[in-house]
Design a protein around this motif. Sequence first.
Motif, PDB file in Angstrom:
ATOM      1  N   GLN A   1       0.832  -1.208   0.000  1.00 35.17           N
ATOM      2  CA  GLN A   1       0.000   0.000   0.000  1.00 35.17           C
ATOM      3  C   GLN A   1       0.863   1.254   0.000  1.00 35.17           C
ATOM      4  OE1 GLN A   1      -2.479  -0.356   3.453  1.00 35.17           O
ATOM      5  NE2 GLN A   1      -3.542  -2.163   2.675  1.00 35.17           N
ATOM      6  N   ARG A   2       1.885   1.265   0.815  1.00 39.74           N
ATOM      7  CA  ARG A   2       2.704   2.469   0.953  1.00 39.74           C
ATOM      8  C   ARG A   2       3.594   2.721  -0.262  1.00 39.74           C
ATOM      9  NH1 ARG A   2       3.753   2.279   7.426  1.00 39.74           N
ATOM     10  NH2 ARG A   2       1.568   2.645   7.942  1.00 39.74           N
ATOM     11  N   ARG A   3       3.899   1.694  -1.033  1.00 36.99           N
ATOM     12  CA  ARG A   3       4.676   1.904  -2.263  1.00 36.99           C
ATOM     13  C   ARG A   3       3.916   2.795  -3.231  1.00 36.99           C
ATOM     14  NH1 ARG A   3       5.930  -2.680  -5.442  1.00 36.99           N
ATOM     15  NH2 ARG A   3       7.614  -1.491  -6.364  1.00 36.99           N
ATOM     16  N   ARG A   4       2.591   2.797  -3.133  1.00 34.71           N
ATOM     17  CA  ARG A   4       1.753   3.594  -4.025  1.00 34.71           C
ATOM     18  C   ARG A   4       1.517   5.014  -3.503  1.00 34.71           C
ATOM     19  NH1 ARG A   4      -0.837  -1.567  -3.968  1.00 34.71           N
ATOM     20  NH2 ARG A   4      -2.370  -0.810  -2.471  1.00 34.71           N
ATOM     21  N   ALA A   5       2.000   5.308  -2.312  1.00 35.34           N
ATOM     22  CA  ALA A   5       1.794   6.632  -1.716  1.00 35.34           C
ATOM     23  C   ALA A   5       2.775   7.641  -2.317  1.00 35.34           C
ATOM     24  CB  ALA A   5       1.995   6.545  -0.198  1.00 35.34           C
ATOM     25  N   ALA A   6       2.580   8.880  -1.974  1.00 39.19           N
ATOM     26  CA  ALA A   6       3.503   9.930  -2.407  1.00 39.19           C
ATOM     27  C   ALA A   6       4.811   9.794  -1.620  1.00 39.19           C
ATOM     28  CB  ALA A   6       2.885  11.296  -2.166  1.00 39.19           C
ATOM     29  N   PRO A   7       5.938   9.902  -2.292  1.00 44.03           N
ATOM     30  CA  PRO A   7       7.226   9.771  -1.600  1.00 44.03           C
ATOM     31  C   PRO A   7       7.401  10.750  -0.442  1.00 44.03           C
ATOM     32  CG  PRO A   7       7.562   9.659  -3.965  1.00 44.03           C
ATOM     33  CD  PRO A   7       6.114  10.028  -3.734  1.00 44.03           C
ATOM     34  N   GLU A   8       6.733  11.895  -0.512  1.00 45.54           N
ATOM     35  CA  GLU A   8       6.856  12.880   0.575  1.00 45.54           C
ATOM     36  C   GLU A   8       6.115  12.444   1.832  1.00 45.54           C
ATOM     37  OE1 GLU A   8       4.777  14.141  -2.429  1.00 45.54           O
ATOM     38  OE2 GLU A   8       6.745  13.713  -3.256  1.00 45.54           O
ATOM     39  N   THR A   9       5.228  11.458   1.698  1.00 46.48           N
ATOM     40  CA  THR A   9       4.395  11.060   2.832  1.00 46.48           C
ATOM     41  C   THR A   9       4.708   9.666   3.355  1.00 46.48           C
ATOM     42  OG1 THR A   9       2.651  10.142   1.422  1.00 46.48           O
ATOM     43  CG2 THR A   9       2.494  12.488   1.978  1.00 46.48           C
ATOM     44  N   SER A  10       5.591   8.926   2.668  1.00 41.63           N
ATOM     45  CA  SER A  10       5.837   7.543   3.062  1.00 41.63           C
ATOM     46  C   SER A  10       7.308   7.189   2.879  1.00 41.63           C
ATOM     47  CB  SER A  10       4.978   6.602   2.211  1.00 41.63           C
ATOM     48  OG  SER A  10       5.422   5.266   2.332  1.00 41.63           O
ATOM     49  N   TYR A  11       7.902   6.640   3.924  1.00 40.61           N
ATOM     50  CA  TYR A  11       9.291   6.168   3.837  1.00 40.61           C
ATOM     51  C   TYR A  11       9.425   5.092   2.770  1.00 40.61           C
ATOM     52  CZ  TYR A  11      13.636   3.849   5.199  1.00 40.61           C
ATOM     53  OH  TYR A  11      14.887   3.273   5.193  1.00 40.61           O
TER      54      TYR A  11
END
Length: 104
Positions: free
Chosen positions: A13-23
């Motif tokens: 799930q987090r791989r699809r997030a914005a890089p500014e919001t997810s490590y």
Amino acid sequence: MDTLTRLEDTIAQRRRAAPETSYVASLSARGLPVIARKFGEEAVEAVVAALAEDREELIGEAADVLFHLLVMLAEKDVSLADVMAELDRREGVSGLEEKANRTS
């Protein structure tokens, strides 16, 4: 095993997030070389903790190793189930025998 499966899902799930919001997304955006290097750094830190005989540090570093391994596997589209299937395949086989079969 449930914890690792949940972690694998969270990483997906987090791989699809914005890089500014997810490590995880920021690692993925920087590419496989950065992910692999981070995994290697964490593995070395786990070795150092083991050699220092610092149990609590080793536990923390081992968690970091598992986390970064799952990030790296996700980047290469390798699932935890794929890895578990390989471990299942090896179950009951001597480590020496299994290694000999890989090198022949």
